[in-house]
Scaffold this motif. Sequence first.
Motif, PDB file in Angstrom:
ATOM      1  N   GLY A  76       0.869  -1.166   0.000  1.00  0.00           N
ATOM      2  CA  GLY A  76       0.000   0.000   0.000  1.00  0.00           C
ATOM      3  C   GLY A  76       0.904   1.213   0.000  1.00  0.00           C
ATOM      4  N   ALA A  77       0.275   2.382   0.062  1.00  0.00           N
ATOM      5  CA  ALA A  77       1.065   3.614   0.043  1.00  0.00           C
ATOM      6  C   ALA A  77       1.257   4.165   1.452  1.00  0.00           C
ATOM      7  N   GLY A  78       0.161   4.167   2.240  1.00  0.00           N
ATOM      8  CA  GLY A  78       0.203   4.787   3.567  1.00  0.00           C
ATOM      9  C   GLY A  78       0.995   3.934   4.557  1.00  0.00           C
ATOM     10  N   VAL A  79       1.735   4.617   5.439  1.00  0.00           N
ATOM     11  CA  VAL A  79       2.598   3.885   6.374  1.00  0.00           C
ATOM     12  C   VAL A  79       2.342   4.300   7.825  1.00  0.00           C
ATOM     13  N   PRO A 280     -16.106   4.284   0.177  1.00  0.00           N
ATOM     14  CA  PRO A 280     -15.420   3.627   1.308  1.00  0.00           C
ATOM     15  C   PRO A 280     -13.947   3.277   1.052  1.00  0.00           C
ATOM     16  N   HIS A 281     -13.114   4.298   0.891  1.00  0.00           N
ATOM     17  CA  HIS A 281     -11.661   4.102   0.733  1.00  0.00           C
ATOM     18  C   HIS A 281     -11.349   3.073  -0.369  1.00  0.00           C
ATOM     19  N   ILE A 282     -11.835   3.386  -1.549  1.00  0.00           N
ATOM     20  CA  ILE A 282     -11.664   2.446  -2.667  1.00  0.00           C
ATOM     21  C   ILE A 282     -10.890   3.056  -3.842  1.00  0.00           C
TER      22      ILE A 282
HETATM   23  C1  GLV Z   1      -4.326   3.034   0.871  1.00  0.00           C
HETATM   24  O1  GLV Z   1      -4.948   3.919   1.337  1.00  0.00           O
HETATM   25  C2  GLV Z   1      -2.908   2.983   0.845  1.00  0.00           C
HETATM   26  O2  GLV Z   1      -2.276   3.749   1.573  1.00  0.00           O
HETATM   27  O3  GLV Z   1      -2.353   2.178   0.095  1.00  0.00           O
END
Ligand code: GLV
Length: 318
Positions: A76-79, A280-282
């Motif tokens: 994913g991107a967020g950490v 919803p976060h898609i």
């Molecule tokens: C989703 O939100 C991500 O961070 O990959």
Amino acid sequence: MEAVKRSVLIHTGRAKQDALLREAIERAFPQVRVVTAASETALRELLPEVEIILGWSMPSELLAQASRLRWYQVIGAGVEPLVAARDRLHGVMVTNLRGPFGGPMAEYALTYALAHLQRLRAVEAAQRRRVWEPFIPARLDGSTVGIAGLGAVGVEIAQRFAALRAHVIGVRRSAGAAAHVERVYPLAEIDAFLARCDVLVLALPATEETRGFLSSDRLAMLKAGCFLINVGRGSAVAERDLLTALDRGWIAGAALDVFEEEPLSADSALWSREEVFITPHISGINRPEDVLPPLLDNLRLYLAGEPLQNVVDLVRGY
Ligand code: GLV
């Protein structure tokens, strides 16, 4: 004597996705031992042995058990969970994915920008009432689209809007050019940036600096009639202030894929706003076929002892 294989744990939170990734990684790297955990108990048993985790978020108290961990590849991107567990990750390299999400997030942003300009909600309502109500749709061609956050995702979003002939502008901490962006404003000039946006897209990571990025004062500076799209993180928008801005007509509407708290509470006043699209976060969907190539690339580099791609700085937060 057979050498002990290096262990890779796959833990996305979705058993089916884990199984698909496991199979592909076993096929590509027979020299490593690939494990998955069907329950938290199984996870607790495996963690002390693993050298590599390919996974989505993991509570920091679980991470603390991974005493042999050398590399955490976020699928994913967020950490944010790893930033929160930073003190337990000394000596662990953290990488994330950046490439696979730009395309779907850009399509999401385009969809809702066009839905707003084409007054999709009003069209649906008129159809339900069976009334013929002509109007002149606004155009993306010639509109100004502002993008806050010009990382890999922001630049991809810029490219798509520029292709449809919008004037794309951007804001980020420091000045400097960005592909497909006509003008990059440094944060110090955010007032001038906000005043130009017909559409504002937020593609910001969650960091201490981006928390509350869009609060009352900045919402009030936006060009009247601006449409907001948030595909980054919910913490960038103060939801209470957003509701005030909608009530006061400072902005025309919003498409929100991320929220201060997820899932969005059933009590949130946002649900009932006609001018707000809630998803919803898609927006950055995470399909195995999209995430597998960069995971395999990084694994290949790691096993060869070479520098990894998309290394995250846990102090900076992205
Ligand atoms: C989703 O939100 C991500 O961070 O990959």
